[in-house]
Every structure is written in C-alpha cells, then in structure tokens.
Design an enzyme around this catalytic site. Structure first.
Site, PDB file in Angstrom:
ATOM      1  N   LYS A  22      -9.065   3.214  10.076  1.00 62.66           N
ATOM      2  CA  LYS A  22      -7.918   2.339  10.370  1.00 62.66           C
ATOM      3  C   LYS A  22      -7.009   2.975  11.415  1.00 62.66           C
ATOM      4  O   LYS A  22      -6.597   2.336  12.378  1.00 62.66           O
ATOM      5  CB  LYS A  22      -7.126   2.071   9.091  1.00 62.66           C
ATOM      6  CG  LYS A  22      -5.732   1.463   9.335  1.00 62.66           C
ATOM      7  CD  LYS A  22      -4.850   1.546   8.097  1.00 62.66           C
ATOM      8  CE  LYS A  22      -3.427   1.101   8.366  1.00 62.66           C
ATOM      9  NZ  LYS A  22      -2.605   2.095   9.057  1.00 62.66           N
ATOM     10  N   ASN A  23      -6.689   4.268  11.226  1.00 63.23           N
ATOM     11  CA  ASN A  23      -5.714   4.910  12.122  1.00 63.23           C
ATOM     12  C   ASN A  23      -6.262   5.109  13.534  1.00 63.23           C
ATOM     13  O   ASN A  23      -5.494   5.269  14.476  1.00 63.23           O
ATOM     14  CB  ASN A  23      -5.225   6.232  11.522  1.00 63.23           C
ATOM     15  CG  ASN A  23      -4.322   6.015  10.308  1.00 63.23           C
ATOM     16  OD1 ASN A  23      -3.826   4.908  10.084  1.00 63.23           O
ATOM     17  ND2 ASN A  23      -4.115   7.052   9.520  1.00 63.23           N
ATOM     18  N   CYS A 116       4.646   0.066   6.845  1.00 66.85           N
ATOM     19  CA  CYS A 116       5.153   0.605   5.583  1.00 66.85           C
ATOM     20  C   CYS A 116       6.428   1.391   5.832  1.00 66.85           C
ATOM     21  O   CYS A 116       6.478   2.201   6.757  1.00 66.85           O
ATOM     22  CB  CYS A 116       4.113   1.538   4.958  1.00 66.85           C
ATOM     23  SG  CYS A 116       2.611   0.704   4.427  1.00 66.85           S
ATOM     24  N   ARG A 121      10.983   7.023  11.004  1.00 66.31           N
ATOM     25  CA  ARG A 121       9.864   7.452  11.850  1.00 66.31           C
ATOM     26  C   ARG A 121      10.278   7.138  13.280  1.00 66.31           C
ATOM     27  O   ARG A 121       9.844   6.152  13.860  1.00 66.31           O
ATOM     28  CB  ARG A 121       8.583   6.711  11.459  1.00 66.31           C
ATOM     29  CG  ARG A 121       8.154   7.006  10.052  1.00 66.31           C
ATOM     30  CD  ARG A 121       6.666   6.807   9.881  1.00 66.31           C
ATOM     31  NE  ARG A 121       6.330   5.460   9.453  1.00 66.31           N
ATOM     32  CZ  ARG A 121       5.103   5.069   9.140  1.00 66.31           C
ATOM     33  NH1 ARG A 121       4.108   5.912   9.219  1.00 66.31           N
ATOM     34  NH2 ARG A 121       4.872   3.839   8.763  1.00 66.31           N
ATOM     35  N   ASP A 305      -1.213  10.975   4.274  1.00 63.59           N
ATOM     36  CA  ASP A 305      -1.752   9.695   3.788  1.00 63.59           C
ATOM     37  C   ASP A 305      -2.599   9.857   2.517  1.00 63.59           C
ATOM     38  O   ASP A 305      -2.916   8.874   1.854  1.00 63.59           O
ATOM     39  CB  ASP A 305      -2.589   9.005   4.872  1.00 63.59           C
ATOM     40  CG  ASP A 305      -1.722   8.222   5.854  1.00 63.59           C
ATOM     41  OD1 ASP A 305      -0.490   8.202   5.679  1.00 63.59           O
ATOM     42  OD2 ASP A 305      -2.277   7.640   6.793  1.00 63.59           O
ATOM     43  N   ARG A 397      -3.784  -4.183   3.916  1.00 57.24           N
ATOM     44  CA  ARG A 397      -3.540  -3.758   5.299  1.00 57.24           C
ATOM     45  C   ARG A 397      -4.496  -2.651   5.725  1.00 57.24           C
ATOM     46  O   ARG A 397      -4.788  -2.498   6.910  1.00 57.24           O
ATOM     47  CB  ARG A 397      -2.104  -3.237   5.454  1.00 57.24           C
ATOM     48  CG  ARG A 397      -1.028  -4.292   5.595  1.00 57.24           C
ATOM     49  CD  ARG A 397       0.285  -3.672   6.029  1.00 57.24           C
ATOM     50  NE  ARG A 397       0.049  -2.708   7.073  1.00 57.24           N
ATOM     51  CZ  ARG A 397       0.453  -1.437   7.033  1.00 57.24           C
ATOM     52  NH1 ARG A 397       1.121  -0.978   6.020  1.00 57.24           N
ATOM     53  NH2 ARG A 397       0.173  -0.625   8.033  1.00 57.24           N
TER      54      ARG A 397
END
Length: 423
Positions: A22-23, A116, A121, A305, A397
């Site tokens: 995903k990242n 999220c 951030r 994560d 997600r």
C-alpha cells in the site's frame, strides 16, 4: 455502515498471500503521471486508497484501467488543473501530487489531505524541498499553491527529520529539474527504493535509494514502462502476528524477509515458532510467549505501522513490557479499545505499559484508524466470544479482502451491513 463480527478462539491453518505494498502504491500512482506515455503497475492492491487515487487521476484527465491487480495509467492527455478541495483531500498520500505536478507542469494547487489522524504530521520538509529546487510555495489554510517562475534547478536538500513522504516528494520534484540534486538524511524504506526503481525505468537518473544520500541528475523526458510492486511488509507483519497468536500451521507467502527483519527479531525474542523460507514464512503453534519491549524507529527499525497490530500479541505474553512509538507517540487510540476487551494496558506519557497475559473477551469496539483496526481484528481473533468492530472503512483503506483471507485460514469472521449511521 459496515461492521466486522468476529467470534474468537478459533485455530488458524492454511496459507495467506501478501498483496503489493500500500505505502508503495500510493506513491507509485502519482509518480506514474510524470511519464508522457502509459505506465503499467502490477500487484496493485484492491483497496480504498487506490480507488480514491484513481478518482483524482480522472479529474486530471488521466485514463486508467484497473483489473486483476494490474493498473494501466495513461497520462498522455493529462491537464494541469487546480485541486484545492474535493477528492484530493480524502487521503494523506495525495500529497505526492505536489511533487508530481510540480515536476510535470511546473505548477500545482493541491488541497492538503486527511487520512488517519495520528497526531501532527507536518509537511514543512516537503515545502522546504520544493523551495530548495526554486519553486514558489504558498500555503493558505491548507491549500498549497506551487509555481516555478524560473523552472526547477537541482539543489542540495537536507532533511531535518527522516521522512518517507518528504523524501519521495523531493525525488518526484527533482527528477526533471536542471542539473544535480542531492537529498541528505533521506529515508531508507523499501517503498522509496520501489518508487525510485519505477522512476529509473521511466528514464530518471537516480542513485542511492535505500541509503541516506540520494543523488539525482535531472532529465528532460520520462516515458511509460511496466513495474511490479514490492510485497506489503505491513500486511505481512499483520497476518504473521495473527498466525503467531492463533495459528497451528500457517504459511504467509510473497514476503521479503529483509523488509521485516526487525519485526521478526522481536517475534524470535518472544519465542514464536517460525521457519523463514525464500519468499514465505511458516508459523507453527507458539505457546508460552515471553514479553518484550518495543521501540519504533525509522527503517530498518521496528515499523510504527506494525506497533498497533503487534500489541494484541503482547497480551498473550508473560511479564511486563513497554511500547515506545518514537515516530507517532500519539498512536494510542487502540489502547482503550483493548482495555474494554480485558487488556491491562496503561498509557504513561509517551510509553505504553503492558502487563500480561490478559484474558481477552469479545466486546463492541471501534477502529479509529487503519492500523488500530488491524490491531482490533487480531485481538478479536484471540478473544473468547463475539467482538463487533465498527469504523471498518478505516481497515478497508489498507487491507485487501481481509475477511476472505482470514476466513480461508479458519477465522470465524463476517462483514455485515448495519442500518445505523456511523458517527
């Protein structure tokens, strides 16, 4: 509104295959638009974040086709349009469109996204990088306006903090800048290597990805290519954790061991029964687990994560343990939910303190964010009785077909529609 209903205590047996990362994907899709002809990405996870990005591409007049985890992106007729609001604000990773549109058009208007909420951030390092390359950046109430009065010029960029997002955005912005760019104190995550591999296939000239110094020679043109995405190390860690917690005989395939070495080291320390294969990990029944202390750090350290998905496993271990998340200290919203299920966890400043083992009981809980959701799914698999998880959209997600994958290895899990409105 969707809910997950999980009846825990069931042993897990079978095989789970890990999807593309995903990242990586959420950065590769914006990176692809810098090309002047079609890019094909293989191994794309079928998750909500990907569909949100495809909607944003449609707004930019970029054609896409997505089926069987293969995504074709055709930016041939892409137009530069301002995107201060709307879909672009629906996910965090859309900030990669700042670097990509700056590189392609020398301009962009991007509304700052959500994703999220894990505490502050900031994107100050992204903006600093763009300004170093000669861009003018204005930030008005979360709408970033980028322009290049004199074009982009290569530069030396020093990252004040190690940031994956800022490193990738700096790379995207500098691939077509005139001359040489050097990014120092760059993040070293596998996802950065993945993005650089794609960009180099597209014609970029980038060296040093995976180290703390990345060197980029600007090029005039970039073209389409084919690229296969690396496996998702966070998804791998999530399912391996579930298998150590409840597995009798589980194989997790499409795993790159080197990407999760620090995480596997903690499982070894706990006494988990695992066999590491070439691209798979076999997990046998693991009992009498030892408590460990966790400290999250930038790659190659223990991934932030994986902090939340790892926590329920610690509840099966004997002794006292601590978790320190040095990346996102405010990543603690899963703790009250676990305590509701019978855990004994305290948040003490920036330290999470755990006493184990805890006997977990099913309860109604809420997934406040993506990885907190993964945490609660694992806790529900361990717990006695029925757990009902709301906030399921957060889980979807980042995890493809989580219900199907867990069902296939023996979990008693279903997704149900509920008529009540989610707050």
């Amino acid at each position: 509104m969707k809910k997950l209903v999980i009846r825990g205590g069931k042993p897990l047996n079978g095989e789970i295959t890990i999807n593309g990362a995903k990242n990586s994907t959420v950065a590769l899709i914006p990176a692809a638009i810098i090309a002047d002809s079609p890019v094909v990405l293989e191994g794309v996870p079928d998750i909500q974040d990907v569909h949100s990005l495809l909607e944003i591409l449609a707004d930019f007049n970029v054609k896409t086709e997505f089926k069987n985890n293969t995504l074709m992106i055709d930016p041939t007729d892409m137009v530069s349009i301002p995107m201060p609001t709307g879909r672009i604000q629906s996910l965090r990773a859309s900030y990669y469109f700042m670097g990509a549109t700056l590189s392609k058009f020398g301009e962009g208007v991007i509304g700052l996204p959500g994703g999220c909420f894990l505490g502050p951030r900031p994107i100050d390092q992204h903006i600093k990088a763009f300004r170093s390359l000669g861009a003018t950046v204005e930030d008005e109430f979360g709408v970033i306006t980028l322009s290049t009065p004199n074009g982009l010029e290569g530069s030396r960029i020093y990252m004040d903090v190690v940031s994956v997002g800022a490193t990738i955005n700096a790379i995207l912005a500098s691939v077509r800048a005139k001359g040489k760019t050097i990014i120092e104190n760059a993040a070293r995550e596998p996802e950065i290597i993945d993005v650089v591999t794609l960009l180099n296939k597209m014609g970029a000239n980038i060296r040093g990805a995976g180290t703390s110094v990345i060197r980029i020679e600007g090029v005039d043109e970039m073209h389409g290519t084919n690229h296969t995405i690396i496996p998702d190390r966070i998804e791998a860690g999530t399912y391996i954790t579930a298998a150590v917690a409840m597995g009798e005989n589980v194989r997790v395939t499409n795993v790159i061991y080197e990407h999760i070495e620090s995480y596997i080291a903690k499982l070894d320390e706990m006494g988990a029964m695992m066999t590491i294969g070439e691209d798979s990990i076999d997990i046998k029944k693991s009992e009498n687990l030892n408590m460990v202390n966790i400290k999250t750090l930038p790659y190659p350290g223990f991934a932030t994560d994986l902090q939340q998905p790892f926590t329920p496993l610690l509840l099966k271990a004997h002794g006292e343990g601590t978790i320190m998340d040095t990346i996102y200290p405010q990543r603690v919203k899963h703790i009250p939910e676990l305590n509701r299920m019978g855990a004994n966890i305290k948040v003490d400043g920036d330290i999470i303190r755990i006493s184990g083992p805890s006997k977990l009981q099913g309860a109604p809980v809420r997934a406040s964010d993506l990885r907190a959701g993964a945490c609660l799914v694992i806790a529900a698999l361990i717990a006695d009785g029925e757990t009902v998880i709301t906030g399921v959209s957060n889980i979807l997600r980042g995890y493809t077909d989580i219900v199907g994958k867990l069902k296939a290895i023996g979990a008693d899990i279903e997704m149900i529609e509920d008529d009540t409105v989610e707050e």
